[in-house]
Design an enzyme around this catalytic site. Structure first.
Site, mmCIF file in Angstrom:
data_model
loop_
_atom_site.group_PDB
_atom_site.id
_atom_site.type_symbol
_atom_site.label_atom_id
_atom_site.label_comp_id
_atom_site.label_asym_id
_atom_site.label_seq_id
_atom_site.Cartn_x
_atom_site.Cartn_y
_atom_site.Cartn_z
ATOM 1 N N HIS A 191 0.857 -1.178 0.000
ATOM 2 C CA HIS A 191 0.000 0.000 0.000
ATOM 3 C C HIS A 191 0.900 1.237 0.000
ATOM 4 O O HIS A 191 2.067 1.171 0.418
ATOM 5 C CB HIS A 191 -0.888 0.028 1.251
ATOM 6 C CG HIS A 191 -1.996 -0.980 1.227
ATOM 7 N ND1 HIS A 191 -2.973 -0.989 0.264
ATOM 8 C CD2 HIS A 191 -2.295 -2.007 2.065
ATOM 9 C CE1 HIS A 191 -3.825 -1.974 0.502
ATOM 10 N NE2 HIS A 191 -3.436 -2.614 1.589
ATOM 11 N N CYS A 233 -0.181 2.596 -4.460
ATOM 12 C CA CYS A 233 -0.920 3.806 -4.785
ATOM 13 C C CYS A 233 -0.065 5.038 -4.513
ATOM 14 O O CYS A 233 0.831 5.032 -3.670
ATOM 15 C CB CYS A 233 -2.205 3.883 -3.966
ATOM 16 S SG CYS A 233 -3.462 2.737 -4.520
#
Length: 452
Positions: free
Chosen positions: A277, A320
């Site tokens: 992430h 991301c």
């Protein structure tokens, strides 16, 4: 009782041979891969001493790798060492999925150091992977979670089923095309030197299971990306190091240790792939804390990593860079693009975007899964869009195309994809990858040349 007649004995003999043949064929289909058996054998003593079985057995039972009777048989042994030995005796007989399930169970029970040991050994064993049958599918059943446009869809063979497409057991087909002597002779003088054996060291770091106070979800499909990249880099001639589920501090420490390895002095390049992430400028450790990408690049710059001065350093970031989902726009008079049916997720963290500066370094090229501020798409079965496209392009075109141009082709593949997840925010979503480069020459990987 009368003795069996000669005809009866002959019939029984034939039946016995048929049964033995059936058992042999079943073992041929269901047995563990020889490379996996060899990996377990080479690490048998370490595993026998260090395995913690109490929770591990429950995971293996849940995955149908062992039965209740097997668990009881293992637990009946006196002492942890004997129990571990009994499990190691059973595993090679438990089918082709047993090794991967065992590695996954190690990771799920916080014994990732043993998984890393196994995967590193496996990478060393698999110097040359045999070519697999590979072609392209023109139609897919609706149950497949995510796909490329039809003409790009990989499958195992001409009679592959939907299960072989999205069971998440690893790259469905991967074969790197070798560079020809003619191409090498025509291009090597204008390119970075890439002749060392191995080509360099590669590090693949994958965070999947997250803890802490952050709302960071399990990265379903992340294991597929990890397996695919390890295989790809190995086929490209790299000595691959693997890391799983690291905290931010552990990532920083192990990246620093990797950057200082003496082997960099005698190899011609380096690869770092980070899968986690993230937000703009940083990636999350499993503890929910951030490691700034600026710090990652600093560890490999000319001041801190003199062994890699004037050598190409490749970075690939699957994370991301924000939490905005790209909804896309309608194309004027454009063709209808095939959707990518899938269980789409986002690698974005659920906290406010953090702005961090990305420094410029020499002889580096970095590929990002998405643009600044945007979320990166990942399929829960097939892995991320970016890693799938990266693997496809590098395996097909590393033989005759330099890295920057290959990343342009990756961009083109990502541009064509469209999410399919009706009823969610990811339905018909888009993604756009990008790269930045401070390379000073063309970077050809020259796979397979010069011959070893």
């Amino acid at each position: 009782m009368a003795a069996p007649s000669g005809r009866s004995q002959s019939s029984l003999h034939r039946k016995g041979l048929m049964a033995a043949d059936r058992r042999s064929r079943i073992l041929a289909v269901c047995g563990m891969h020889p490379d996996h058996q060899e990996t377990l054998k080479k690490n048998r003593v370490v595993l026998a001493k260090q395995l913690l079985l109490s929770e591990l057995l429950e995971h293996l039972l849940e995955k149908d790798i062992i039965t209740l009777e097997m668990r009881e048989l293992i637990q009946a042994k006196g002492g942890s060492f004997s129990q571990n030995v009994e499990l190691l005796n059973l595993l090679p007989k438990r089918g082709p999925q047993a090794f991967d399930a065992f590695c996954e169970a190690l990771r799920e029970t916080r014994q990732g150091h043993l998984e890393d040991l196994l995967l590193t050994t496996l990478s060393d064993i698999q110097h040359v992977l045999p070519p697999l049958s590979c072609d392209y599918d023109t139609s897919l059943p609706f149950s497949v979670c995510e796909s490329c446009p039809p003409h790009k869809q990989l499958r195992l063979s001409t009679d592959a089923t939907e299960h072989s497409l999205d069971n998440g057991d690893g790259p469905p087909c991967l074969l790197v095309k070798p560079c020809t002597p003619e191409f090498y002779q025509a291009h090597y003088q204008l390119a970075y030197r890439l002749q060392s054996q191995p080509r360099g060291l590669a590090l693949v770091l994958s965070n999947v299971h997250f803890t802490g106070e952050k709302d960071l979800e399990f990265r379903s499909g992340g294991d597929v990306d990890h397996t695919t990249l390890v295989t790809l880099f190995k086929l490209l001639g790299y000595n691959v190091h693997v890391l799983h589920d690291q905290t931010a501090q552990e990532m920083q420490e192990k990246l620093q240790n990797f950057a200082q390895l003496p082997a960099h002095r005698v190899t011609d390049s380096c690869v770092v792939a980070l899968l986690s992430h993230g937000v703009e400028g940083g990636i999350y450790g499993v503890d929910g804390k951030l490691l700034q990408l600026q710090e990652v690049f600093r560890l490999f710059d000319n001041a801190n990593c003199p062994s890699l001065q004037n050598k190409p350093k490749m970075f690939f970031i699957q994370a991301c860079r924000g939490d905005e989902t790209d909804r896309g726009v309608d194309q004027q008079d454009g063709k209808n693009h095939t959707q990518s049916p899938g269980c789409e997720e986002s690698d974005a963290g659920k906290e406010e975007l953090m702005k961090m500066r990305l420094p410029t370094r020499s002889d580096m090229i970095c590929g990002y899964a998405c643009l600044k501020g945007n979320a990166a798409m990942r399929n829960t079965k097939r892995g991320s869009w970016y890693i799938e496209a990266l693997t496809q392009v590098f395996s097909e075109r590393a033989c005759d195309m330099h890295v920057a141009d290959m990343l342009v082709k990756v961009n083109a593949l990502i541009k064509e994809r469209e999410g399919y997840a009706p009823g969610t925010e990811f339905h018909r979503c888009k993604e756009m990858s990008e790269y930045c480069s401070t390379l000073c020459q063309q970077l050809y990987l020259f796979p397979g040349y010069p011959p070893t």
